[in-house]
Design an enzyme around this catalytic site. Structure first.
Site, PDB file in Angstrom:
ATOM      1  N   LYS A  92      -3.207  -2.316  22.828  1.00 20.15           N
ATOM      2  CA  LYS A  92      -2.368  -2.227  21.479  1.00 20.15           C
ATOM      3  C   LYS A  92      -1.239  -1.671  21.559  1.00 20.15           C
ATOM      4  CE  LYS A  92      -5.460  -1.436  17.487  1.00 20.15           C
ATOM      5  NZ  LYS A  92      -5.993  -0.010  16.398  1.00 20.15           N
TER       6      LYS A  92
HETATM    7  C1  E4P Z   1      -7.109  -0.878  13.020  1.00 21.67           C
HETATM    8  O1  E4P Z   1      -6.965  -1.913  14.098  1.00 21.67           O
HETATM    9  C2  E4P Z   1      -7.161   0.055  13.510  1.00 21.67           C
HETATM   10  O2  E4P Z   1      -7.258   0.815  13.792  1.00 21.67           O
HETATM   11  C3  E4P Z   1      -7.409   0.532  11.992  1.00 21.67           C
HETATM   12  O3  E4P Z   1      -8.330   0.000  11.062  1.00 21.67           O
HETATM   13  C4  E4P Z   1      -5.965   1.140  11.051  1.00 21.67           C
HETATM   14  O4  E4P Z   1      -7.081   1.536   9.544  1.00 21.67           O
HETATM   15  P1  E4P Z   1      -6.665   3.034   8.971  1.00 21.67           P
HETATM   16  O5  E4P Z   1      -5.748   2.857   8.250  1.00 21.67           O
HETATM   17  O6  E4P Z   1      -8.290   3.557   8.439  1.00 21.67           O
HETATM   18  O7  E4P Z   1      -5.806   4.521   9.179  1.00 21.67           O
END
Ligand code: E4P
Length: 229
Positions: A92
Site C-alpha cells: 500500500k
Molecule cells: C482500507 O484499506 C483502510 O485500511 C481502511 O478501510 C481505512 O478506514 P478508516 O477510515 O476506518 O481508517
C-alpha cells in the site's frame, strides 16, 4: 464484470482465521493504524512475522501491507522488502504525501512496471484520484467510502464514477472501497461498482446474523425437539 468479493480490514489473526474458514473473504487489508491498534510490536521484524503469518493463512488470497514513511528512497526500500515477504502480499502506497507531494505515483509506476510489485494505492477520497492511480499502473485503487460520506459527499456516486471511468479506459485496476462504517455499505458499494469492499469483522457479522433468522431457527429447533417426544 466479475467482482472479487469482501476483504477483511484487520490485522487480528483469530478473526482472519475465523472469516477465512467460513470461506467468505477474498483477501485482507491492513494499514499502520490497524496494526498499531491490534498491538503489533517489535518494529519491522514484528510486522514481518505477523504479516507473513496472515499471508500464509489466507494464501492465495492477497494481503495489503502499507509502507510507514513518505521519504521516497525509504518508501521504495520498504515496498521491495514488504513485497518479498510472500507472493500474495501487495504494497500500500498513499496517493500522495502528507503535504500533497506528488511523487508517490512515480514510485507506484516503477514498482508495478520495473519491479513487478503489486501496488494498492490508498487513502483516496475521489474518483479523479483513483483514475490517476489506475493510470500510473496500480493493481488496486482504494477509496475510503466512509470518510467520503463523513466529508458530506456521496460515496456511491463517487464509486459509480470510478467504475465508469476505469471501464471506459479499459483499466484492469480493481476498485477497493474501504473505511466501511455501516453494514449497509458493503452491499451498496458493490452495487455502485466496487470490485472489493474491505470491512471490519463486526460489520460482516452484521450482514450475516438477522434477528428474524434467529427466531426462525429457534422455531425449527423447538419443533424438531418436540418431534422426538
Ligand atoms: C482500507 O484499506 C483502510 O485500511 C481502511 O478501510 C481505512 O478506514 P478508516 O477510515 O476506518 O481508517
Amino acid at each position: 464484470m466479475k467482482l472479487t468479493g469482501i476483504f477483511l480490514d484487520t490485522g487480528k489473526i483469530p478473526e482472519i482465521r475465523k472469516y477465512h474458514e467460513l470461506g467468505i473473504i477474498r483477501g485482507v487489508t491492513t494499514n499502520p493504524t490497524i496494526l498499531r491498534k491490534d498491538g503489533i510490536a517489535g518494529g519491522w521484524p514484528g510486522i514481518e512475522k505477523h504479516c507473513k503469518e496472515i499471508a500464509q493463512l489466507i494464501a492465495p488470497h492477497p494481503l495489503s501491507v502499507e509502507v510507514t514513511t513518505n521519504v521516497m528512497a525509504e518508501m521504495q526500500e520498504q515496498a521491495l522488502m514488504i513485497a518479498a515477504w510472500a507472493k500474495n502480499i501487495n504494497v500500500k502506497i498513499t496517493i500522495h504525501g502528507p503535504d500533497g507531494g506528488t511523487e508517490n505515483l512515480k514510485l507506484v509506476h516503477e514498482l508495478e512496471n520495473k519491479h513487478n510489485v503489486r501496488v494498492n494505492v490508498t487513502a483516496m477520497m475521489s474518483a479523479q484520484q483513483c483514475l490517476l492511480a489506475a493510470m500510473a499502473g496500480a493493481t488496486y485503487v482504494s477509496i475510503f467510502g466512509g470518510r467520503v460520506n463523513n466529508m458530506g459527499y456521496n460515496s456511491c456516486h463517487e464509486i459509480r464514477r470510478i467504475r465508469g471511468l476505469l471501464d471506459a479506459f479499459n483499466s484492469t485496476a480493481k476498485i477497493i472501497v474501504g473505511s466501511t462504517r455501516e453494514v449497509l455499505n458493503i452491499v451498496e458499494w458493490f452495487e455502485a461498482g466496487a470490485d472489493i469492499v474491505t470491512a471490519v469483522p463486526d460489520l460482516i457479522e452484521g450482514m450475516l446474523v438477522h434477528p428474524y433468522s434467529k427466531e426462525t431457527v429457534r422455531m425449527f429447533l423447538e419443533d424438531g425437539a418436540r418431534l422426538q417426544k
